[in-house]
Design an enzyme around this catalytic site. Structure first.
Site, PDB file in Angstrom:
ATOM      1  N   GLY A  94       0.762  -1.299   0.019  1.00 44.95           N
ATOM      2  CA  GLY A  94       0.198  -0.068  -0.059  1.00 44.95           C
ATOM      3  C   GLY A  94       0.888   1.383  -0.115  1.00 44.95           C
ATOM      4  N   GLY A 148       7.016  24.130   7.612  1.00 41.23           N
ATOM      5  CA  GLY A 148       6.570  23.976   6.393  1.00 41.23           C
ATOM      6  C   GLY A 148       4.920  23.965   6.410  1.00 41.23           C
ATOM      7  N   SER A 149       4.153  24.422   5.617  1.00 43.70           N
ATOM      8  CA  SER A 149       2.866  24.825   5.640  1.00 43.70           C
ATOM      9  C   SER A 149       2.130  24.502   4.433  1.00 43.70           C
ATOM     10  CB  SER A 149       2.553  26.337   5.904  1.00 43.70           C
ATOM     11  OG  SER A 149       2.623  26.996   4.752  1.00 43.70           O
ATOM     12  N   GLU A 163       7.049  29.057   8.206  1.00 40.50           N
ATOM     13  CA  GLU A 163       7.081  28.951   6.865  1.00 40.50           C
ATOM     14  C   GLU A 163       7.985  30.493   6.060  1.00 40.50           C
ATOM     15  OE1 GLU A 163       6.576  28.703   3.250  1.00 40.50           O
ATOM     16  OE2 GLU A 163       5.468  27.117   4.120  1.00 40.50           O
ATOM     17  N   HIS A 176     -32.219  21.569  -2.865  1.00 41.35           N
ATOM     18  CA  HIS A 176     -32.217  22.670  -1.844  1.00 41.35           C
ATOM     19  C   HIS A 176     -32.915  22.046  -0.398  1.00 41.35           C
ATOM     20  CE1 HIS A 176     -32.596  26.597   0.533  1.00 41.35           C
ATOM     21  NE2 HIS A 176     -34.107  25.970   0.702  1.00 41.35           N
TER      22      HIS A 176
END
Length: 460
Positions: A37, A172-173, A195, A439
């Site tokens: 996987g 990191g973002s 960042e 709706h």
């Protein structure tokens, strides 16, 4: 032993390629080094979304009063949350194994290496011959140029922390960084994101970046943009002292954290594959060079997924796998339109986008029509108690081409599929406006945003 096709790697690229090949009559084998996987199933898409589901549910119970439901006590058990994610992984691994057996695919465990033309070795011992080879080895986390310290972890380590950290810093973002920031914030950690760019999620439309920044700040997540890690020091207290520099002002702040999570992206896994033994070419960034149907420069050698240039996304890898095999078999599949690939981020609110951002559309020379609709004006969003965010649509003014769509809000990672199909069918805004949406529904927001782009808004 000879195979019509050998696939190296069993992630969303590898096992899908092998199954499609078997369906088309090829005698097929998969070589997998460790876990069926790939990263997606074992340490990426699947287990992270399990963690985020638990975080969403925890949040929902905390806000149940607004729905007229009083919950006496909500208790979070991190161990059980982590165990649930691993159980889901194990179940899906068994599913992949079943599919491989069902399709009569030979599964070989070990490390594959191309030793000579049309031959690989596994674990430098057993040899296997092939007519075709697909390299689907994926990617690994990029390494930071920092000293090795015990509490600096990548995405794998971030899913294995068995206690709730008091303070955590994420470098990191992008999608990975934001999802971990959301999770740890919800379960009670003080979270800092560092960042280097001027805003978080720099690859998204700027309005999306600003909206998620606003939401994260409201949740108490500290965002240090235009910043970098200047110095780190591991302390005897098992905490790490970090100096963070503002790249504009050159001023610094110092913090102490229990864990650092590196979320700076991934690099292709091409080490020790023996590519040089047959002359397969790489890009400057180390990806395998391929054409539009994933053929390398060497005949009968192919590469797909994160190991080639482009998107590091499971859904892209699986699509590439099918196209690669079908082309290999002499079929005529339609090549993949990489401008119609969705990017989804499973924070709360969720983020999803496809196509050009407003800035990119203008840079491409389009004259554009832009429409927005806030979820705060949507009946179903109010019913759900989830009114944060908006939908933004971008059309070419001249021909009505749907150039891009950018969403932030509850459920938008499902909603984006309508846009992808519409763009694939070259649907115009008129086509969508003439299609009645139910709706109340979240889907109505797409119609409302398009109406706004063309000056036909009813509800704003």
């Amino acid at each position: 032993m000879h195979f019509d096709l050998i696939v190296i790697g069993s992630g969303p690229a590898g096992y899908v390629a092998a199954i499609r090949a078997a369906q088309l009559g090829l005698k097929t084998a998969i070589v997998e080094k460790k876990e069926l996987g790939g990263v997606c199933l074992n340490w990426g898409c699947i287990p992270t979304k399990s963690l985020l589901k638990s975080a969403n549910l925890f949040q929902l119970f905390q806000t149940s009063n607004q729905f007229g439901i009083k919950v006496q006590k909500v208790e979070l058990k991190l161990e059980k949350i982590l165990d649930r994610s691993r159980k889901i992984v194990e179940e899906l691994q068994k599913g992949v194994e079943f599919l491989i057996k069902k399709n009569d695919i030979k599964l070989i465990y070990g490390t594959a290496k191309i030793c000579k033309e049309n031959t690989i070795t596994v674990n430098n011992k057993n040899q296997y011959q092939f007519s075709n080879l697909i390299i689907a080895t994926g990617a690994k986390p990029k390494k930071l140029d920092f000293p090795k310290i015990p509490n600096l972890v990548n995405y794998k380590g971030a899913m294995s922390i068995r206690e709730i950290p008091k303070n955590i810093l994420i470098i990191g973002s992008g999608a990975i960084g934001l999802e971990f920031a959301y999770f740890y914030n919800v379960i009670g950690s003080n979270v800092i994101i560092v960042e280097k760019n001027s805003h978080i999620l720099p690859n998204a439309d700027k309005e999306i970046s600003l909206e998620i920044s606003k939401t994260f700040k409201k949740k108490g997540i500290k965002l240090l943009t235009n910043s970098r890690i200047k110095e780190i020091k591991y302390l005897k207290s098992k905490k790490t002292k970090i100096e963070i520099e503002d790249l504009q002002t050159k001023s610094s702040i110092r913090v102490k954290v229990d864990y650092l999570i590196s979320a700076i992206g991934v690099a292709p896994y091409t080490n020790n594959l023996g590519l040089e033994n047959v002359g397969i070419k790489l890009t400057q960034n180390g990806h395998i060079k391929v054409n539009e149907y994933y053929e390398t420069n060497i005949k009968n050698y192919y590469a797909i997924g994160d190991v080639i240039p482009g998107f590091s996304l499971a859904h892209v890898a699986s699509h590439e796998a099918k196209l690669c095999v079908e082309k290999m078999m002499g079929l005529n599949p339609k090549k993949l339109n990489y401008n119609n690939i969705p990017m989804c981020i499973y924070t709360n609110p969720e983020i999803a986008f496809v196509g050009y951002s407003e800035k990119e559309a203008l840079q491409k020379g389009f004259e554009i029509q832009v429409g927005k609709f806030p979820f705060s004006a949507l009946g179903k969003a109010k019913i759900n108690g989830e009114t944060e965010g908006f939908i933004k649509v971008i059309f070419d003014k001249k021909y009505g081409e749907w150039l891009g769509c950018h969403m932030i809000g509850k459920g938008v990672t499902e909603l984006i599929t309508e846009v992808i199909i519409a763009r694939n069918l070259e649907t115009t805004p008129i086509d969508v406006l003439e299609s009645t949406h139910p709706h109340p529904s979240i889907n109505e927001s797409i119609v409302e945003a398009i109406e706004n782009a063309y000056g036909k808004s009813i509800h704003i």
